[in-house]
Design an enzyme around this catalytic site. Structure first.
Site, short mmCIF file in Angstrom:
data_model
loop_
_atom_site.label_atom_id
_atom_site.label_comp_id
_atom_site.label_asym_id
_atom_site.label_seq_id
_atom_site.Cartn_x
_atom_site.Cartn_y
_atom_site.Cartn_z
N CYS A 114 -2.46 10.91 -13.82
CA CYS A 114 -3.95 10.77 -13.61
C CYS A 114 -4.84 11.61 -12.93
CB CYS A 114 -4.22 9.29 -13.40
SG CYS A 114 -3.38 8.02 -14.60
C1 UDX Z 1 -4.49 6.43 -10.14
C2 UDX Z 1 -5.56 5.62 -9.80
O1 UDX Z 1 -5.21 4.87 -8.59
C3 UDX Z 1 -5.64 4.42 -10.84
O2 UDX Z 1 -6.65 3.76 -10.67
C4 UDX Z 1 -5.80 5.10 -12.27
O3 UDX Z 1 -5.66 4.20 -13.24
C5 UDX Z 1 -4.51 6.14 -12.73
O4 UDX Z 1 -4.48 6.85 -11.44
P1 UDX Z 1 -1.72 6.57 -9.56
O5 UDX Z 1 -1.63 7.89 -10.29
O6 UDX Z 1 -0.72 5.57 -10.23
O7 UDX Z 1 -2.87 5.85 -9.83
O8 UDX Z 1 -1.30 6.58 -8.17
P2 UDX Z 1 -2.27 6.58 -6.67
O9 UDX Z 1 -1.62 5.40 -6.17
O10 UDX Z 1 -3.70 6.29 -6.99
O11 UDX Z 1 -2.02 7.88 -6.02
C6 UDX Z 1 -2.35 9.21 -6.44
C7 UDX Z 1 -1.77 10.20 -5.93
O12 UDX Z 1 -2.50 10.35 -4.57
C8 UDX Z 1 -0.33 10.11 -5.33
O13 UDX Z 1 0.23 11.30 -5.58
C9 UDX Z 1 -0.54 9.71 -4.00
O14 UDX Z 1 0.49 10.04 -3.08
C10 UDX Z 1 -1.82 10.31 -3.57
N1 UDX Z 1 -2.24 9.76 -2.37
C11 UDX Z 1 -2.99 8.61 -2.47
C12 UDX Z 1 -2.43 10.42 -1.18
O15 UDX Z 1 -2.01 11.26 -1.03
N2 UDX Z 1 -3.20 9.67 -0.02
C13 UDX Z 1 -3.66 8.70 -0.28
O16 UDX Z 1 -4.30 8.00 0.80
C14 UDX Z 1 -3.45 8.02 -1.38
#
Ligand code: UDX
Length: 429
Positions: free
Chosen positions: A265
């Protein structure tokens, strides 16, 4: 209510399962016979925490899967479109699937007597429902949207791996619509989830989704950039994040520095918004920087490892391949450019993950070795590189390593509990 859901990926299947659990009668429609078979046999075709248990309890009385779109639409009041919207190489959103499905639904609506609501749940760039979905539905059906059938845009905010929890306890339900009747019907579907409902127009609903993901991605790139400064000046960025996160205007979420965001996403949605901005003559300086910081973060990992370690011919245990914990997904995972970089520098990679080994094998084939046990990945290694925040890594036994050096990109190791002979370094602290 009887509902059909087109597309049984993680969004479609989670939507179907959670509605079915609340007593709605759901038909999942997919073109993949293997997926259909699995769902009808209560086997989730994707890994999603809690999904197997729900399928066990709702199939077949409240949920079944089929490839028969005609029957599914005729026996339901609403159809959710949950097909993929990938992005092309230039960042533009690829609407092939959603256009095809809209046309197919339109053809069926031509002969349907009862009022039907088409709900777009796939993430689509602002204007798509109005400019593409509605015209296709209208031309294929010969009917008028908002009068003969309803159209709603209802974005999802589901995190992979936590999608069931997020669906059951939504922060909000966004309903974009052109008429009250269809918005009322969709609101009723969500009645049991007890979340604030925000009613807007179609384009605003689409924009809310892109803005949410872009802001979350911005927070991650922001803290990663601050983390890179912290590393240089000897400050722990996690302490900084805690210090700012207590400010209610900032919030503590999405401030974990690391190797960069990945998944299906964030990278795609930020790129698609950048493309759209360009189309309407806006230069998105900040969004471009968010992606640039993210592209550079794996490079920072490599730079720091190279500084303290002779990489050529050294055995490196790569711990974590998925783009985040709790999923088997390696799409846009920072582990991929990091492993590629290490291989270019002559490293021997022994990779471990709890869910993502199969997906990674398709990328690296026999260039690296794959291990389902942490101890096997650590065997004889001179460096352990933690890339995914699987909580099990917190309690690792480093005995099988040749040299006990750890490079932690996710800040999951408690340094106070580390044995004295272990050398520990972090990415942003
Ligand atoms: C995301 C959105 O949160 C969700 O609402 C949408 O519908 C789809 O995209 P997702 O891709 O499943 O969800 O993962 P998410 O938990 O949001 O993390 C996204 C990325 O950011 C991951 O690679 C995660 O490791 C990274 N991340 C997240 C960080 O590096 N630090 C953080 O503090 C949070």
């Amino acid at each position: 209510m009887n509902v059909s859901v087109v597309g049984s990926g993680y969004v479609g299947l989670v939507t179907a399962a959670c509605f079915a659990e609340k007593g709605h009668k759901i038909t999942c429609v997919d073109i993949d016979p293997q997926k259909i078979d699995k769902i009808n046999n209560k086997i989730p075709p994707i890994y999603e925490e809690g999904l197997a248990e729900i399928l066990e309890s709702v199939v077949p009385h409240n949920l079944n899967a089929t490839d028969d779109l005609l029957e599914a639409i005729n026996s339901s009041q609403a159809t959710f479109i949950c097909v993929g919207t990938p992005c092309a190489a230039d960042g533009q959103i690829d609407l092939t699937h959603i256009k095809k499905v809209s046309e197919q639904i339109g053809k069926i609506l031509a002969d349907k007597k009862n009022y039907h609501v088409v709900v777009v749940k796939s993430t689509v760039i602002p204007g798509t429902t109005q400019d593409h979905v509605i015209p296709l539905l209208e031309s294929a059906s010969g009917k008028t949207a908002g009068k003969d059938f309803g159209v709603v845009m209802n974005p999802e905010f589901l995190r992979e791996g936590k999608a069931i929890i997020d669906f059951k306890k939504p922060d909000r339900v966004v309903i974009g619509s052109i008429d009250d009747e269809s918005a009322d019907l969709v609101e009723k579907l969500y009645y049991h989830f007890k979340a604030p409902v925000l009613r807007v127009d179609l384009k605003t609903a689409e924009m809310i989704k892109y803005t949410a993901n872009s802001l979350l991605a911005t927070k991650v790139s922001f803290i990663n950039e601050v983390g890179n400064v912290c590393k240089k000046i000897g400050v722990n960025v996690y302490d900084v994040a805690q210090g700012i996160g207590l400010d209610h205007r900032i919030s503590p979420h999405f401030l974990s520095a690391g190797p960069g965001f990945g998944g299906s996403c964030f990278p795609k949605d930020v790129s698609a918004l950048i493309y759209k901005a360009g189309e309407v003559g806006v230069q998105p300086i900040l969004l471009n920087a968010v992606l640039e910081v993210n592209r550079n973060q794996p490079e920072k990992v490599l730079e720091l490892i190279e500084k303290q370690h002779e990489i050529k011919d050294s055995k490196i245990a790569v711990l974590g391949l998925a783009f985040k914990a709790g999923t088997d997904d390696v799409r846009q995972s920072p582990s991929i450019p990091i492993i590629e970089g290490l291989l270019d520098l002559g490293a021997v990679i022994q990779a471990h993950d709890f869910e993502a080994l199969d997906a990674t094998k398709k990328i690296f084939k026999d260039k690296i070795t794959y291990h389902s046990e942490i101890k096997d990945a650590l065997a004889g290694a001179e460096l352990a590189l933690i890339l995914t925040e699987w909580p099990q890594y917190k309690k690792m036994d480093f005995t099988p390593m040749k040299e006990k050096k750890i490079f932690d990109t996710r800040y999951i190791i408690n340094q106070d509990l580390l044995p004295e002979d272990v050398e520990y370094e972090g990415l942003c602290w």
